[in-house]
Motif scaffolding. Sequence first.
Motif, short mmCIF file in Angstrom:
data_model
loop_
_atom_site.label_atom_id
_atom_site.label_comp_id
_atom_site.label_asym_id
_atom_site.label_seq_id
_atom_site.Cartn_x
_atom_site.Cartn_y
_atom_site.Cartn_z
N MET A 1 0.83 -1.20 0.00
CA MET A 1 0.00 0.00 0.00
C MET A 1 0.87 1.26 0.00
O MET A 1 0.61 2.20 -0.76
CB MET A 1 -0.94 0.00 1.20
CG MET A 1 -2.05 -1.03 1.11
SD MET A 1 -3.05 -1.13 2.61
CE MET A 1 -3.93 0.43 2.52
N LEU A 2 1.91 1.26 0.83
CA LEU A 2 2.82 2.42 0.86
C LEU A 2 3.49 2.60 -0.50
O LEU A 2 3.58 3.73 -1.00
CB LEU A 2 3.88 2.23 1.95
CG LEU A 2 3.40 2.34 3.38
CD1 LEU A 2 4.50 1.90 4.34
CD2 LEU A 2 2.96 3.76 3.70
N ASP A 3 3.94 1.51 -1.09
CA ASP A 3 4.59 1.58 -2.39
C ASP A 3 3.66 2.07 -3.49
O ASP A 3 4.10 2.65 -4.48
CB ASP A 3 5.18 0.22 -2.77
CG ASP A 3 6.34 -0.19 -1.87
OD1 ASP A 3 6.88 0.67 -1.14
OD2 ASP A 3 6.70 -1.39 -1.91
N ALA A 4 2.36 1.83 -3.32
CA ALA A 4 1.37 2.27 -4.31
C ALA A 4 0.93 3.71 -4.10
O ALA A 4 0.18 4.26 -4.91
CB ALA A 4 0.15 1.35 -4.28
N GLY A 5 1.38 4.32 -3.00
CA GLY A 5 1.05 5.72 -2.78
C GLY A 5 0.03 6.00 -1.71
O GLY A 5 -0.39 7.14 -1.53
N TYR A 6 -0.39 4.97 -0.98
CA TYR A 6 -1.30 5.20 0.14
C TYR A 6 -0.54 5.90 1.26
O TYR A 6 0.68 5.71 1.42
CB TYR A 6 -1.87 3.89 0.67
CG TYR A 6 -2.98 3.30 -0.17
CD1 TYR A 6 -4.31 3.66 0.04
CD2 TYR A 6 -2.71 2.38 -1.18
CE1 TYR A 6 -5.33 3.13 -0.72
CE2 TYR A 6 -3.72 1.83 -1.95
CZ TYR A 6 -5.03 2.21 -1.71
OH TYR A 6 -6.05 1.68 -2.47
N SER A 7 -1.22 6.68 2.06
CA SER A 7 -0.59 7.36 3.18
C SER A 7 -0.20 6.35 4.25
O SER A 7 -0.82 5.29 4.36
CB SER A 7 -1.54 8.40 3.78
OG SER A 7 -2.56 7.75 4.51
N PRO A 8 0.82 6.67 5.06
CA PRO A 8 1.20 5.76 6.15
C PRO A 8 0.03 5.48 7.10
O PRO A 8 -0.12 4.35 7.58
CB PRO A 8 2.32 6.51 6.87
CG PRO A 8 2.92 7.36 5.80
CD PRO A 8 1.76 7.78 4.93
N ALA A 9 -0.82 6.47 7.35
CA ALA A 9 -1.96 6.27 8.24
C ALA A 9 -2.93 5.24 7.66
O ALA A 9 -3.45 4.38 8.38
CB ALA A 9 -2.68 7.59 8.49
N THR A 10 -3.17 5.30 6.37
CA THR A 10 -4.07 4.35 5.72
C THR A 10 -3.43 2.97 5.67
O THR A 10 -4.09 1.95 5.90
CB THR A 10 -4.43 4.82 4.30
OG1 THR A 10 -5.04 6.10 4.38
CG2 THR A 10 -5.37 3.86 3.61
N ALA A 11 -2.12 2.92 5.39
CA ALA A 11 -1.42 1.63 5.28
C ALA A 11 -1.36 0.90 6.62
O ALA A 11 -1.19 -0.32 6.63
CB ALA A 11 -0.02 1.85 4.72
N LYS A 12 -1.51 1.62 7.72
CA LYS A 12 -1.51 0.97 9.04
C LYS A 12 -2.76 0.13 9.25
O LYS A 12 -2.82 -0.69 10.16
CB LYS A 12 -1.41 2.01 10.16
CG LYS A 12 -0.04 2.58 10.33
CD LYS A 12 0.00 3.55 11.48
CE LYS A 12 1.39 4.17 11.61
NZ LYS A 12 1.45 5.15 12.69
N ASN A 13 -3.77 0.35 8.42
CA ASN A 13 -5.03 -0.39 8.52
C ASN A 13 -5.37 -1.02 7.17
O ASN A 13 -6.27 -0.56 6.46
CB ASN A 13 -6.17 0.55 8.95
CG ASN A 13 -5.94 1.10 10.33
OD1 ASN A 13 -5.85 0.35 11.29
ND2 ASN A 13 -5.80 2.41 10.44
N PRO A 14 -4.65 -2.09 6.79
CA PRO A 14 -4.91 -2.72 5.50
C PRO A 14 -6.35 -3.17 5.30
O PRO A 14 -6.79 -3.32 4.17
CB PRO A 14 -3.95 -3.91 5.47
CG PRO A 14 -2.91 -3.61 6.48
CD PRO A 14 -3.57 -2.74 7.51
#
Length: 79
Positions: free
Chosen positions: A29-42
């Motif tokens: 998710m991080l590699d695809a451009g999601y924010s760190p906050a969003t990536a913490k909740n897959p």
Amino acid sequence: MNKVKATLKQRAVAKDLLENVGKPVSRAMLDAGYSPATAKNPDHLTKSKGWQELLEEYLPDDKLLKKHEEVLEATKWND
């Protein structure tokens, strides 16, 4: 019934995970451009309608069931 379209980011995560088996969803998710906050909740991704559409498109239940049945009924194990 309106069909939900998967976003480009969702598709990028799916492609990344298929190409890098074992990679954490949050890292993809991080590699695809999601924010760190969003990536913490897959779960926000994996429970979305767009993600479910991707799964149904590329891994439909009937194909998965067929493969599972083939494995369960196999008489020889590959070593």
